[in-house]
Write a protein that holds these residues in place. Structure first.
Motif, PDB file in Angstrom:
ATOM      1  N   VAL A  91       0.701  -1.050   0.030  1.00 48.76           N
ATOM      2  CA  VAL A  91      -0.028   0.069  -0.076  1.00 48.76           C
ATOM      3  C   VAL A  91       0.913   1.433   0.145  1.00 48.76           C
ATOM      4  O   VAL A  91       1.849   1.327   0.747  1.00 48.76           O
ATOM      5  N   ASN A  92       0.568   2.343  -0.736  1.00 47.89           N
ATOM      6  CA  ASN A  92       1.257   3.550  -0.925  1.00 47.89           C
ATOM      7  C   ASN A  92       2.943   3.018  -1.130  1.00 47.89           C
ATOM      8  O   ASN A  92       3.850   3.836  -0.739  1.00 47.89           O
ATOM      9  N   GLY A  93       3.141   1.997  -2.120  1.00 55.09           N
ATOM     10  CA  GLY A  93       4.350   1.655  -2.250  1.00 55.09           C
ATOM     11  C   GLY A  93       5.126   2.202  -3.548  1.00 55.09           C
ATOM     12  O   GLY A  93       6.372   1.643  -3.735  1.00 55.09           O
ATOM     13  N   TRP A  94       4.300   3.041  -4.007  1.00 61.79           N
ATOM     14  CA  TRP A  94       4.868   3.440  -5.859  1.00 61.79           C
ATOM     15  C   TRP A  94       4.698   5.059  -5.750  1.00 61.79           C
ATOM     16  O   TRP A  94       3.842   5.591  -4.793  1.00 61.79           O
ATOM     17  N   GLU A  95       5.596   5.558  -6.645  1.00 61.75           N
ATOM     18  CA  GLU A  95       5.627   7.043  -6.635  1.00 61.75           C
ATOM     19  C   GLU A  95       4.514   7.439  -7.625  1.00 61.75           C
ATOM     20  O   GLU A  95       4.321   6.916  -8.641  1.00 61.75           O
ATOM     21  N   TRP A  96       3.549   8.209  -7.150  1.00 58.06           N
ATOM     22  CA  TRP A  96       2.458   8.670  -7.864  1.00 58.06           C
ATOM     23  C   TRP A  96       2.603   9.287  -9.276  1.00 58.06           C
ATOM     24  O   TRP A  96       2.208   8.703 -10.355  1.00 58.06           O
ATOM     25  N   PHE A  97       3.766  10.075  -9.411  1.00 57.13           N
ATOM     26  CA  PHE A  97       4.084  10.841 -10.541  1.00 57.13           C
ATOM     27  C   PHE A  97       4.759  10.078 -11.686  1.00 57.13           C
ATOM     28  O   PHE A  97       4.599  10.231 -12.642  1.00 57.13           O
ATOM     29  N   SER A  98       5.464   8.777 -11.084  1.00 58.92           N
ATOM     30  CA  SER A  98       6.314   8.007 -12.005  1.00 58.92           C
ATOM     31  C   SER A  98       5.659   6.768 -12.175  1.00 58.92           C
ATOM     32  O   SER A  98       6.247   6.102 -13.088  1.00 58.92           O
ATOM     33  N   VAL A  99       4.918   6.164 -11.310  1.00 59.53           N
ATOM     34  CA  VAL A  99       4.333   4.903 -11.607  1.00 59.53           C
ATOM     35  C   VAL A  99       3.848   4.397 -12.911  1.00 59.53           C
ATOM     36  O   VAL A  99       3.174   5.165 -13.501  1.00 59.53           O
ATOM     37  N   ASP A 100       4.390   3.445 -13.400  1.00 58.61           N
ATOM     38  CA  ASP A 100       3.776   3.116 -14.783  1.00 58.61           C
ATOM     39  C   ASP A 100       4.237   1.365 -15.042  1.00 58.61           C
ATOM     40  O   ASP A 100       5.037   1.032 -14.312  1.00 58.61           O
ATOM     41  N   ALA A 101       3.673   1.060 -16.300  1.00 65.83           N
ATOM     42  CA  ALA A 101       4.007  -0.519 -16.325  1.00 65.83           C
ATOM     43  C   ALA A 101       5.304  -0.521 -17.158  1.00 65.83           C
ATOM     44  O   ALA A 101       5.414   0.050 -18.483  1.00 65.83           O
ATOM     45  N   CYS A 102       6.393  -1.279 -16.792  1.00 66.19           N
ATOM     46  CA  CYS A 102       7.541  -1.507 -17.464  1.00 66.19           C
ATOM     47  C   CYS A 102       7.031  -2.768 -18.707  1.00 66.19           C
ATOM     48  O   CYS A 102       7.456  -2.711 -19.850  1.00 66.19           O
ATOM     49  N   SER A 103       6.558  -3.960 -17.990  1.00 64.99           N
ATOM     50  CA  SER A 103       6.082  -4.711 -18.940  1.00 64.99           C
ATOM     51  C   SER A 103       4.807  -5.480 -17.966  1.00 64.99           C
ATOM     52  O   SER A 103       4.538  -5.389 -16.812  1.00 64.99           O
ATOM     53  N   LEU A 104       3.665  -6.078 -18.920  1.00 66.19           N
ATOM     54  CA  LEU A 104       2.751  -6.795 -18.345  1.00 66.19           C
ATOM     55  C   LEU A 104       2.241  -7.538 -19.228  1.00 66.19           C
ATOM     56  O   LEU A 104       2.283  -7.533 -20.407  1.00 66.19           O
ATOM     57  N   ASP A 123      -5.912 -18.051 -14.261  1.00 67.93           N
ATOM     58  CA  ASP A 123      -5.279 -17.253 -15.188  1.00 67.93           C
ATOM     59  C   ASP A 123      -4.401 -16.530 -14.254  1.00 67.93           C
ATOM     60  O   ASP A 123      -4.601 -16.476 -13.163  1.00 67.93           O
ATOM     61  N   SER A 124      -3.309 -15.994 -15.023  1.00 72.00           N
ATOM     62  CA  SER A 124      -2.396 -15.139 -14.284  1.00 72.00           C
ATOM     63  C   SER A 124      -1.863 -14.106 -14.933  1.00 72.00           C
ATOM     64  O   SER A 124      -1.973 -13.871 -16.017  1.00 72.00           O
ATOM     65  N   MET A 125      -1.134 -13.142 -14.260  1.00 73.87           N
ATOM     66  CA  MET A 125      -0.443 -12.036 -14.925  1.00 73.87           C
ATOM     67  C   MET A 125       1.302 -11.960 -14.466  1.00 73.87           C
ATOM     68  O   MET A 125       1.076 -12.349 -13.170  1.00 73.87           O
ATOM     69  N   LYS A 126       1.952 -11.427 -14.986  1.00 75.34           N
ATOM     70  CA  LYS A 126       3.230 -10.987 -14.342  1.00 75.34           C
ATOM     71  C   LYS A 126       3.373  -9.557 -14.909  1.00 75.34           C
ATOM     72  O   LYS A 126       3.177  -9.187 -15.891  1.00 75.34           O
ATOM     73  N   VAL A 127       3.966  -8.445 -13.750  1.00 75.26           N
ATOM     74  CA  VAL A 127       4.090  -7.373 -14.167  1.00 75.26           C
ATOM     75  C   VAL A 127       5.264  -6.743 -13.308  1.00 75.26           C
ATOM     76  O   VAL A 127       5.455  -7.022 -12.345  1.00 75.26           O
ATOM     77  N   SER A 128       5.938  -5.864 -14.153  1.00 78.70           N
ATOM     78  CA  SER A 128       6.954  -4.935 -13.519  1.00 78.70           C
ATOM     79  C   SER A 128       6.657  -3.602 -13.492  1.00 78.70           C
ATOM     80  O   SER A 128       6.176  -3.091 -14.758  1.00 78.70           O
ATOM     81  N   LEU A 129       6.646  -2.814 -12.610  1.00 77.11           N
ATOM     82  CA  LEU A 129       6.594  -1.398 -12.696  1.00 77.11           C
ATOM     83  C   LEU A 129       7.686  -0.521 -12.571  1.00 77.11           C
ATOM     84  O   LEU A 129       8.642  -0.889 -11.849  1.00 77.11           O
ATOM     85  N   LEU A 130       7.572   0.760 -13.170  1.00 79.68           N
ATOM     86  CA  LEU A 130       8.551   1.714 -12.846  1.00 79.68           C
ATOM     87  C   LEU A 130       8.762   2.273 -11.619  1.00 79.68           C
ATOM     88  O   LEU A 130       7.844   2.765 -11.067  1.00 79.68           O
ATOM     89  N   LEU A 131       9.617   2.306 -11.073  1.00 85.10           N
ATOM     90  CA  LEU A 131      10.216   2.850  -9.836  1.00 85.10           C
ATOM     91  C   LEU A 131      10.395   4.234  -9.762  1.00 85.10           C
ATOM     92  O   LEU A 131      10.335   5.087  -8.732  1.00 85.10           O
ATOM     93  N   GLY A 132      10.678   4.755 -10.896  1.00 86.61           N
ATOM     94  CA  GLY A 132      11.161   6.059 -11.116  1.00 86.61           C
ATOM     95  C   GLY A 132      12.079   6.212 -12.339  1.00 86.61           C
ATOM     96  O   GLY A 132      12.856   5.356 -12.749  1.00 86.61           O
TER      97      GLY A 132
END
Length: 147
Positions: A91-104, A123-132
């Motif tokens: 929860v609240n573990g990502w930066e609001w202005f920079s969080v985005d999906a690197c891969s999904l 069904d499943s998913m794998k995601v990597s998110l932008l830290l900054g």
């Protein structure tokens, strides 16, 4: 010259308009204050399975952070039905202005009549998110949805 009666009617009309505008502004700000700010980060879909990633801005004290949620949907009877919503990371573990999906990526369960050996389908998913911008992408997070 404008008569006194015309001035009174004009003043009363102006007062009513101002009161309506103040009431509308109060309603809009109350609605905006109760609803957290959200934005869709990414969507990917296969034939019968879809994942929507959404960032929700943190509340007071956490205005620069966001919580990311993955909603899994199953396509049936001509529409997408929500299976479940799952949190990605803390929860609240990502930066609001920079969080985005690197891969999904998503994997859809294929319906086999008699799977061998028997197993629980998902069904499943794998995601990597932008830290900054300077930090790059996170490790991969995995989630599963049981149809």
């Amino acid at each position: 010259m404008i008569s006194t009666a015309t001035r009174r009617v004009t003043a009363a009309a102006a007062a009513i308009i101002v009161a309506c505008l103040i009431g509308a502004a109060a309603t809009v700000s109350a609605y905006g204050a109760s609803q957290p700010q959200r934005r869709q980060i990414s969507v990917t879909a296969l034939t019968h399975f879809k994942v929507v990633l959404t960032a929700t801005r943190g509340g007071p004290g956490h205005r620069l952070q966001a919580t990311v949620t993955a909603n899994g949907y199953r396509y049936a009877d001509g529409h997408w039905a929500l299976i479940a919503a799952k949190r990605v990371g803390p929860v609240n573990g990502w930066e609001w202005f920079s969080v985005d999906a690197c891969s999904l990526t998503v994997t859809q369960f294929k319906d086999n009549a008699q799977p061998s050996p028997p197993f629980i389908p998902f069904d499943s998913m794998k995601v990597s998110l932008l830290l900054g911008p300077a930090l790059g992408c996170s490790t991969t997070y995995s989630q599963r949805w049981t149809p």
